[in-house]
Design a protein around this motif. Structure first.
Motif, PDB file in Angstrom:
ATOM      1  N   SER A  86      34.684  40.075  42.882  1.00 59.90           N
ATOM      2  CA  SER A  86      34.049  41.261  42.297  1.00 59.90           C
ATOM      3  C   SER A  86      34.758  41.709  41.017  1.00 59.90           C
ATOM      4  CB  SER A  86      33.994  42.408  43.312  1.00 59.90           C
ATOM      5  OG  SER A  86      35.292  42.766  43.719  1.00 59.90           O
ATOM      6  N   ALA A  87      36.073  41.530  40.951  1.00 57.93           N
ATOM      7  CA  ALA A  87      36.820  41.885  39.736  1.00 57.93           C
ATOM      8  C   ALA A  87      36.826  40.745  38.729  1.00 57.93           C
ATOM      9  CB  ALA A  87      38.259  42.263  40.087  1.00 57.93           C
ATOM     10  N   GLY A  88      36.507  39.529  39.182  1.00 64.65           N
ATOM     11  CA  GLY A  88      36.552  38.372  38.286  1.00 64.65           C
ATOM     12  C   GLY A  88      37.973  38.023  37.887  1.00 64.65           C
ATOM     13  N   THR A  89      38.879  38.050  38.879  1.00 60.77           N
ATOM     14  CA  THR A  89      40.276  37.744  38.589  1.00 60.77           C
ATOM     15  C   THR A  89      40.888  36.864  39.678  1.00 60.77           C
ATOM     16  OG1 THR A  89      41.088  39.719  39.747  1.00 60.77           O
ATOM     17  CG2 THR A  89      40.690  39.927  37.371  1.00 60.77           C
ATOM     18  N   ASP A 148      39.642  37.464  43.537  1.00 57.31           N
ATOM     19  CA  ASP A 148      38.811  38.659  43.690  1.00 57.31           C
ATOM     20  C   ASP A 148      37.533  38.430  42.886  1.00 57.31           C
ATOM     21  OD1 ASP A 148      37.565  41.156  43.600  1.00 57.31           O
ATOM     22  OD2 ASP A 148      39.453  42.248  43.350  1.00 57.31           O
ATOM     23  N   SER A 158      32.795  32.911  38.739  1.00 62.11           N
ATOM     24  CA  SER A 158      32.704  33.699  39.962  1.00 62.11           C
ATOM     25  C   SER A 158      31.629  33.142  40.895  1.00 62.11           C
ATOM     26  CB  SER A 158      32.413  35.162  39.624  1.00 62.11           C
ATOM     27  OG  SER A 158      32.456  35.954  40.781  1.00 62.11           O
ATOM     28  N   PRO A 160      41.742  36.438  34.196  1.00 57.59           N
ATOM     29  CA  PRO A 160      40.337  36.801  34.348  1.00 57.59           C
ATOM     30  C   PRO A 160      39.426  35.584  34.261  1.00 57.59           C
ATOM     31  CG  PRO A 160      41.030  37.210  32.108  1.00 57.59           C
ATOM     32  CD  PRO A 160      42.238  36.697  32.840  1.00 57.59           C
ATOM     33  N   THR A 166      44.938  35.999  40.973  1.00 59.57           N
ATOM     34  CA  THR A 166      46.344  36.368  40.826  1.00 59.57           C
ATOM     35  C   THR A 166      47.192  35.117  40.996  1.00 59.57           C
ATOM     36  OG1 THR A 166      45.912  38.568  41.694  1.00 59.57           O
ATOM     37  CG2 THR A 166      48.199  37.821  41.710  1.00 59.57           C
TER      38      THR A 166
END
Length: 156
Positions: A22-25, A20, A46, A40, A27
């Motif tokens: 936009s979230a900078g993550t 993701d 990113s 993160p 999973t």
């Protein structure tokens, strides 16, 4: 890997849906012991991932769920990651490089920047606190010296 401390096997197992920007993550779904977690990453990573994902669209197997694609139309393997990073390390003059060292470096950098031990454990996917010294011992004295300078105990 040097920013997130993710294991090599976790990195190659990432799918496109796991990132993701936009979230900078990212999973990690299949961590050690079968446990997943969210790791993160910052704006620089990113941007690099965004560039990669745009270039990836032109790759022959771009419709596959694997994030990292190899040059033969397959997912990028654990062995390919080790080989590729090893080649780049040798080209940079780094001797004895192993991808797992990036995990040690990430742990040291986390603590040196003032991150908490609990936060590091969560991001690294550790359930036991005895992993902290195992991964951070090599640079413990450097962190202690920096901390001592910051405390300024010799300033009267």
């Amino acid at each position: 890997m040097i920013e997130t401390g993710a294991r090599a096997g976790e990195v190659v197992a990432l799918g496109t849906e796991d990132v993701d920007l936009s979230a900078g993550t990212a999973t990690v779904r299949r961590g050690k012991g079968g446990r997943g977690r969210v790791v993160p990453f910052g704006p620089q990573t990113s941007r690099a991932l965004d560039r990669y994902l745009r270039a990836r669209r032109g790759h022959r197997p771009a419709d596959t769920p694997a994030l990292w694609l190899g040059d033969r139309g397959t997912a990028f393997s654990y062995d390919a990651l080790h080989e590729t990073l090893g080649e780049r390390a040798r080209a940079a003059g780094i001797e004895g490089f192993r991808p797992h060292r990036l995990r040690h470096t990430a742990a040291h950098r986390w603590l040196a920047a003032g991150g908490s031990e609990g936060g590091l454990m969560a991001v690294a996917g550790w359930t036991r606190p005895d992993m902290l010294p195992r991964y951070t011992r090599a640079q413990a004295s450097a962190r202690a010296a920096a901390e001592a300078r910051e405390l300024g105990l010799g300033d009267f």
